[in-house]
Design an enzyme around this catalytic site. Structure first.
Site, PDB file in Angstrom:
ATOM      1  N   HIS A 154       0.844  -1.181   0.000  1.00  0.00           N
ATOM      2  CA  HIS A 154       0.000   0.000   0.000  1.00  0.00           C
ATOM      3  C   HIS A 154       0.889   1.243   0.000  1.00  0.00           C
ATOM      4  O   HIS A 154       2.053   1.194   0.393  1.00  0.00           O
ATOM      5  CB  HIS A 154      -0.891   0.022   1.242  1.00  0.00           C
ATOM      6  CG  HIS A 154      -1.850  -1.121   1.311  1.00  0.00           C
ATOM      7  ND1 HIS A 154      -2.970  -1.199   0.507  1.00  0.00           N
ATOM      8  CD2 HIS A 154      -1.849  -2.253   2.060  1.00  0.00           C
ATOM      9  CE1 HIS A 154      -3.625  -2.318   0.774  1.00  0.00           C
ATOM     10  NE2 HIS A 154      -2.965  -2.971   1.712  1.00  0.00           N
ATOM     11  N   CYS A 204      -0.520   2.323  -4.335  1.00  0.00           N
ATOM     12  CA  CYS A 204      -1.382   3.444  -4.660  1.00  0.00           C
ATOM     13  C   CYS A 204      -0.565   4.734  -4.679  1.00  0.00           C
ATOM     14  O   CYS A 204       0.346   4.914  -3.861  1.00  0.00           O
ATOM     15  CB  CYS A 204      -2.500   3.567  -3.630  1.00  0.00           C
ATOM     16  SG  CYS A 204      -3.709   2.240  -3.706  1.00  0.00           S
TER      17      CYS A 204
END
Length: 329
Positions: A154, A204
């Site tokens: 992430h 991301c």
């Protein structure tokens, strides 16, 4: 007769070359140079299965293409292969009905050893700092070597995360920021610790990690997303009840599994991955002249049996566990 004459001419040309030139014909890596790789999964827990599955698959790509284990460093929490939710202990897959990508993976740094400081020390070749930590393996690269880095986890605008972030919510010890990464890469170059370097980042808003990356330090990078958007998970397995991979990641690895790496360039792989990753905008940064080099010069060149993957729906979904990964500094 024509073929015979051409063969004789080729033999004469090769035998007139010096060892350095012969080596460049076969590998394009300078005499005495090596390939080094650091592959990192920055998350843990069953829900984040895909990141460690991506990293295990990345290891298989590099190993199968001839990079020896002593030149590959793997960092992953290692809590999914024998997780109580895994109906097949010791098996990790990165594709629906895929093969076991966990087999043979060197578990150099696991659990709490997967952290930013260790990542930087491993890359820098700081064996003293890594003494008595995990395998102690570091990248002993020099000015003739090529270094490949793959990271999956992430991220948010200006940072990528490591397991401790989600446990402590401490962005000082559990993340790497854009400033920290770019500063490290500059120093890495200034100290002549590599010849060429390539980074693939799955996270991301990963495009934000290379803002300010100079184009003259021999570093080329691609990311799963631009600086403002999420990257996507894929291959949801109904039996395992989790996603097996990430779109950008499986696209570059499945391409490397089937392509003759001695022919395909980094630019060609980038364009393929960019075209097939329809859920986010794959980006490239840094020294784009490196993209003209072959994938084999960073992922290995040994000829292997081409792997063909059955067509299955990607079932893409944005960061299913942490929603949009809206982590900001």
């Amino acid at each position: 007769m024509t073929r015979l004459l051409l063969f004789i001419l080729f033999v004469k040309v090769v035998f007139c070359l010096n060892p350095e030139q012969i080596r460049s014909v076969t590998t394009s890596i300078p005499e005495g140079g090596k390939l080094w790789a650091v592959i990192v999964a920055g998350s843990n827990t069953w829900d984040n299965y895909r990141h460690q599955a991506d990293v295990c698959h990345a290891y298989q790509v590099l190993h199968n293409h001839g990079i020896p284990d002593e030149q590959i460093v793997v960092m992953m929490y290692n809590d999914i292969a024998y997780n109580e939710q895994n109906p097949n202990p010791g098996v990790v897959i990165n594709h629906i009905n895929g093969s076991n990508v966990y087999k043979g993976v060197p578990l150099d740094y696991t659990k709490d050893d997967v952290k930013p400081s260790n990542f930087f020390n491993v890359l820098w070749g700081n064996a003293t700092a890594m003494k008595n930590v995990g395998s102690g393996k570091v990248v002993n690269s020099g000015p003739k070597d090529h270094v490949f880095v793959y990271f999956a986890d992430h991220g948010g605008y200006g940072l990528i995360c490591f397991p401790s972030y989600f446990e402590t919510n401490d962005d000082k010890t559990g993340t790497i920021t854009t400033a920290e990464l770019v500063s490290f890469l500059k120093s890495f170059h200034q100290q002549n610790k590599f010849g060429k370097m390539v980074l693939y980042i799955e996270a991301c808003e990963s495009g934000s990690m290379f803002m300010g990356l100079p184009k003259n330090i021999n570093v080329f990078a691609t990311t799963a997303a631009n600086k403002d958007e999420s990257s996507y998970a894929c291959y949801f397995d109904e039996t395992l009840e989790t996603y097996l991979g990430d779109v950008y990641s499986v696209k570059w690895m499945e391409d490397s599994d089937k392509e003759p790496l001695g022919k395909e360039t980094l630019e060609q792989q980038y364009k393929i991955v960019k075209k097939e990753t329809t859920s986010s905008h794959v980006k490239q940064f840094g020294d784009l002249t490196i993209s003209k080099m072959t994938v084999s010069e960073f992922q290995g060149r040994k000829n292997t049996t081409s792997i063909r993957y059955p067509k299955v729906p990607l079932m893409q979904k944005v960061c299913p566990i942490f929603n949009s990964c809206s982590i900001h500094i």
